[in-house]
Scaffold this active site. Structure first.
Site, PDB file in Angstrom:
ATOM      1  N   THR A 181      -8.579   1.222  -5.882  1.00 33.07           N
ATOM      2  CA  THR A 181      -9.403   0.456  -4.949  1.00 33.07           C
ATOM      3  C   THR A 181      -9.814  -0.903  -5.533  1.00 33.07           C
ATOM      4  O   THR A 181     -10.067  -1.031  -6.740  1.00 33.07           O
ATOM      5  CB  THR A 181     -10.626   1.300  -4.516  1.00 33.07           C
ATOM      6  N   MET A 193     -15.408  -8.461   1.293  1.00 35.54           N
ATOM      7  CA  MET A 193     -15.366  -9.131   2.602  1.00 35.54           C
ATOM      8  C   MET A 193     -16.525 -10.113   2.723  1.00 35.54           C
ATOM      9  O   MET A 193     -17.155 -10.215   3.785  1.00 35.54           O
ATOM     10  CB  MET A 193     -15.419  -8.087   3.735  1.00 35.54           C
ATOM     11  N   ASP A 208      -0.765  -2.390   6.692  1.00 32.35           N
ATOM     12  CA  ASP A 208      -1.817  -3.413   6.726  1.00 32.35           C
ATOM     13  C   ASP A 208      -1.363  -4.658   5.993  1.00 32.35           C
ATOM     14  O   ASP A 208      -0.491  -4.591   5.122  1.00 32.35           O
ATOM     15  CB  ASP A 208      -3.062  -2.887   6.004  1.00 32.35           C
ATOM     16  N   VAL A 214       3.891  22.676 -29.969  1.00 30.11           N
ATOM     17  CA  VAL A 214       5.069  23.065 -29.185  1.00 30.11           C
ATOM     18  C   VAL A 214       4.659  24.116 -28.152  1.00 30.11           C
ATOM     19  O   VAL A 214       4.981  24.010 -26.959  1.00 30.11           O
ATOM     20  CB  VAL A 214       6.204  23.594 -30.093  1.00 30.11           C
ATOM     21  N   LYS A 267      -4.749  -6.732  10.065  1.00 31.42           N
ATOM     22  CA  LYS A 267      -6.055  -7.097  10.626  1.00 31.42           C
ATOM     23  C   LYS A 267      -6.477  -8.357   9.919  1.00 31.42           C
ATOM     24  O   LYS A 267      -7.142  -8.299   8.889  1.00 31.42           O
ATOM     25  CB  LYS A 267      -7.063  -5.982  10.390  1.00 31.42           C
ATOM     26  N   PRO A 308      -4.269  -2.648  -4.853  1.00 33.19           N
ATOM     27  CA  PRO A 308      -4.748  -3.985  -4.492  1.00 33.19           C
ATOM     28  C   PRO A 308      -3.657  -4.967  -4.070  1.00 33.19           C
ATOM     29  O   PRO A 308      -3.964  -6.066  -3.636  1.00 33.19           O
ATOM     30  CB  PRO A 308      -5.437  -4.467  -5.767  1.00 33.19           C
ATOM     31  N   GLY A 328      -4.223  -1.187   2.075  1.00 30.35           N
ATOM     32  CA  GLY A 328      -4.602  -1.799   0.808  1.00 30.35           C
ATOM     33  C   GLY A 328      -5.659  -0.943   0.125  1.00 30.35           C
ATOM     34  O   GLY A 328      -6.462  -0.276   0.787  1.00 30.35           O
ATOM     35  N   GLY A 329      -5.645  -0.937  -1.199  1.00 32.11           N
ATOM     36  CA  GLY A 329      -6.692  -0.224  -1.952  1.00 32.11           C
ATOM     37  C   GLY A 329      -6.690   1.253  -1.666  1.00 32.11           C
ATOM     38  O   GLY A 329      -5.652   1.906  -1.693  1.00 32.11           O
ATOM     39  N   ASP A 330      -7.862   1.781  -1.369  1.00 33.34           N
ATOM     40  CA  ASP A 330      -8.019   3.194  -1.058  1.00 33.34           C
ATOM     41  C   ASP A 330      -8.314   3.345   0.439  1.00 33.34           C
ATOM     42  O   ASP A 330      -9.090   2.562   0.982  1.00 33.34           O
ATOM     43  CB  ASP A 330      -9.180   3.770  -1.888  1.00 33.34           C
TER      44      ASP A 330
HETATM   45  C1  LIG Z   1     -11.125  -4.156   4.613  1.00 32.84           C
HETATM   46  S1  LIG Z   1     -11.466  -4.198   2.921  1.00 32.84           S
HETATM   47  C2  LIG Z   1     -10.294  -3.039   2.344  1.00 32.84           C
HETATM   48  C3  LIG Z   1     -10.578  -2.534   0.977  1.00 32.84           C
HETATM   49  C4  LIG Z   1      -9.546  -1.580   0.461  1.00 32.84           C
HETATM   50  N1  LIG Z   1      -9.465  -0.389   1.268  1.00 32.84           N
HETATM   51  C5  LIG Z   1      -9.777  -1.194  -0.990  1.00 32.84           C
HETATM   52  O1  LIG Z   1     -10.049  -0.025  -1.311  1.00 32.84           O
HETATM   53  O2  LIG Z   1      -9.640  -2.053  -1.860  1.00 32.84           O
HETATM   54  C6  LIG Z   1     -10.794  -5.738   2.481  1.00 32.84           C
HETATM   55  C7  LIG Z   1     -11.503  -6.376   1.311  1.00 32.84           C
HETATM   56  O3  LIG Z   1     -11.074  -5.796   0.105  1.00 32.84           O
HETATM   57  C8  LIG Z   1     -11.096  -6.753  -0.919  1.00 32.84           C
HETATM   58  N2  LIG Z   1      -9.725  -6.879  -1.455  1.00 32.84           N
HETATM   59  C9  LIG Z   1      -8.666  -6.151  -1.115  1.00 32.84           C
HETATM   60  N3  LIG Z   1      -7.587  -6.478  -1.840  1.00 32.84           N
HETATM   61  C10 LIG Z   1      -7.989  -7.452  -2.690  1.00 32.84           C
HETATM   62  C11 LIG Z   1      -7.340  -8.202  -3.710  1.00 32.84           C
HETATM   63  N4  LIG Z   1      -6.063  -8.008  -3.995  1.00 32.84           N
HETATM   64  N5  LIG Z   1      -8.076  -9.122  -4.384  1.00 32.84           N
HETATM   65  C12 LIG Z   1      -9.385  -9.297  -4.112  1.00 32.84           C
HETATM   66  N6  LIG Z   1     -10.035  -8.613  -3.154  1.00 32.84           N
HETATM   67  C13 LIG Z   1      -9.369  -7.701  -2.472  1.00 32.84           C
HETATM   68  C14 LIG Z   1     -11.586  -8.047  -0.315  1.00 32.84           C
HETATM   69  O4  LIG Z   1     -12.976  -8.097  -0.480  1.00 32.84           O
HETATM   70  C15 LIG Z   1     -11.221  -7.852   1.129  1.00 32.84           C
HETATM   71  O5  LIG Z   1     -12.011  -8.628   1.971  1.00 32.84           O
END
Ligand SMILES: C[S@@+](CC[C@H](N)C(=O)[O-])C[C@H]1O[C@@H](n2cnc3c(N)ncnc32)[C@H](O)[C@@H]1O
Length: 406
Positions: free
Chosen positions: A276, A330, A193, A25, A215, A170, A246-248
């Site tokens: 990411t 990519m 994006d 606590v 893009k 993602p 997307g992602g980080d």
């Molecule tokens: C320009 S990069 C951006 C990455 C992003 N900033 C990240 O941290 O995940 C784009 C690439 O991320 C990967 N990607 C992003 N989202 C994804 C997903 N949902 N499933 C699989 N690959 C993914 C692929 O390889 C894609 O071509």
């Protein structure tokens, strides 16, 4: 009839608060007391390691003794001995110090609300001693604040002008961070994006300007300079801009370029990390990028240029000599060239490969191959972007197939 309490906010800055007991606590209450600036004294025979090592409090490692509440403004009796707790409340009542009794709320003179905060707003919930109920309501309020749609209904928040570079994860709407989602709810302008969690855009209010910075690989694209210009111009016009990615933002996201553009223009800017894809996409398909005794390194490589391209900064022969995990991003279009470069450099043809397409989205796919036939399998299965390629022994794991889904 539930007991009615009078809710008050205590200014505890520099004021003595005595906590008798050093168990779980105390451990839970102390951080908020410290955050409120209280002069916290803990009296406990056997404090938990966390309580004992908390630098911002004074721990008296001994039994409670009458007189310990001298000078206190507030007290908490939370030992595991009811007699001691009763004695603390008795002393507190005598001295007119409000005292919480953890083991028997009604026997104390104060109760601790289930509390939370959102930005500079604090809230507390009391449910007549029904702690589960007050905690549930607190959780609902916290979630409502974290969830943009509820927040706009419950409180109209305006954010100072500037730019937030927000990692959206993602793709699944619930894989953005709580901070990212909150800032999104406060945005005047959202620059999004294609790979950002676009389903969240539906929740934006009608007053929010939405700018599509998609893009598309090898397709239509907004130039990076144009994106930078938009971020800076809108922020200078007094808007709070969320750049939703997307992602980080800093993993192949050009986030640092956008940050620099803001800094150069004198625009306040913040970055919100995101989940990411090079780690989360394999994970969502049941593949860990590291595993004890199997892979001691994982390397994330961009496939946006071919191995022999003059702009390539990657040493493919060094990569080929690694035994751990290579995560290619990519890379769909040139998977044949990357696989060949690794084979040429000595990576065995039997090395497992896993492609994860559209991770976290309803159409997520996992495709398995080995390095020697990776390009053929990708072609036959019509692999499309966005996809991640995982190369190495971990790609052979089949945890997703074996695990019992929640
Ligand atoms: C320009 S990069 C951006 C990455 C992003 N900033 C990240 O941290 O995940 C784009 C690439 O991320 C990967 N990607 C992003 N989202 C994804 C997903 N949902 N499933 C699989 N690959 C993914 C692929 O390889 C894609 O071509």
């Amino acid at each position: 009839m539930v007991q009615a309490h009078y809710l008050a906010g205590l200014d505890l800055r520099g004021r003595r608060v005595v906590v008798v007991g050093g168990g779980s606590v105390a451990q839970r209450r102390i951080p908020n007391l410290v955050a409120a600036g209280a002069d916290v004294h803990v009296i406990a025979i056997d404090p938990t390691p966390t309580v004992e090592s908390e630098p911002a409090i004074t721990v008296h490692q001994r039994a409670y003794a009458e007189g310990d509440l001298d000078g206190a403004w507030y007290a908490i009796a939370c030992t595991d001995d009811p007699d001691v707790n009763a004695a603390v409340v008795a002393e507190a009542t005598e001295a007119r110090v409000f005292c919480v009794r953890a083991d028997d709320g009604k026997a104390g003179t104060a109760v601790t609300p289930a509390s939370g905060h959102h930005r500079d707003l604090q809230f507390g919930v009391l449910a007549g001693g029904d702690h589960r109920r007050s905690a549930a309501v607190r959780a609902a309020i916290t979630a409502a604040f974290a969830d943009g749609s509820s927040l706009t209904v419950t409180e109209s928040v305006s954010h100072a002008p500037g730019v937030a570079l927000v990692g959206g994860g993602p793709g699944a709407a619930d894989l953005i961070t709580v901070r990212g989602r909150r800032l999104l709810a406060e945005a005047d302008v959202v620059v999004a994006d294609r790979l950002a969690p676009v389903s969240l855009l539906d929740e934006l209010g009608p007053q929010v300007e939405l700018i599509d910075a998609a893009k598309v690989p090898y397709g239509r694209a907004m130039r990076q300079e144009k994106i930078n210009e938009i971020l800076v111009a809108r922020a200078k016009a007094g808007k709070f801009v969320v750049r939703l990615k997307g992602g980080d933002p800093y993993v192949y996201g050009r986030g640092f370029e956008e940050l620099q553009a803001c800094v150069d223009a004198g625009v306040p800017v913040t970055v919100v990390p995101g989940v990411t894809s090079p780690i989360s996409a394999p994970e969502l398909a049941g593949i860990p990028v590291t595993h004890r005794g199997v892979a001691h390194e994982f390397v994330v490589v961009s496939g946006h240029v071919a191995p022999d391209h003059p702009d390539s900064l990657t040493d493919w022969s060094a990569l080929a000599r690694l035994r751990g995990t290579i995560v290619l991003m990519m890379a769909v279009k040139r998977i044949d060239a990357f696989a060949q470069a690794l084979l040429d450099g000595g990576r065995p043809g039997a090395t497992p490969v896993a492609f994860i397409e559209n991770a976290s989205r309803p159409d997520q796919r996992l495709i398995r191959a080995d390095l020697a036939d990776a390009a053929r399998v990708a072609g036959e299965q019509n692999l499309i972007a966005p996809a991640i390629a995982v190369i190495g022994p971990v790609a052979g794991f089949t945890d997703a197939d074996r695990a019992v889904p929640l």
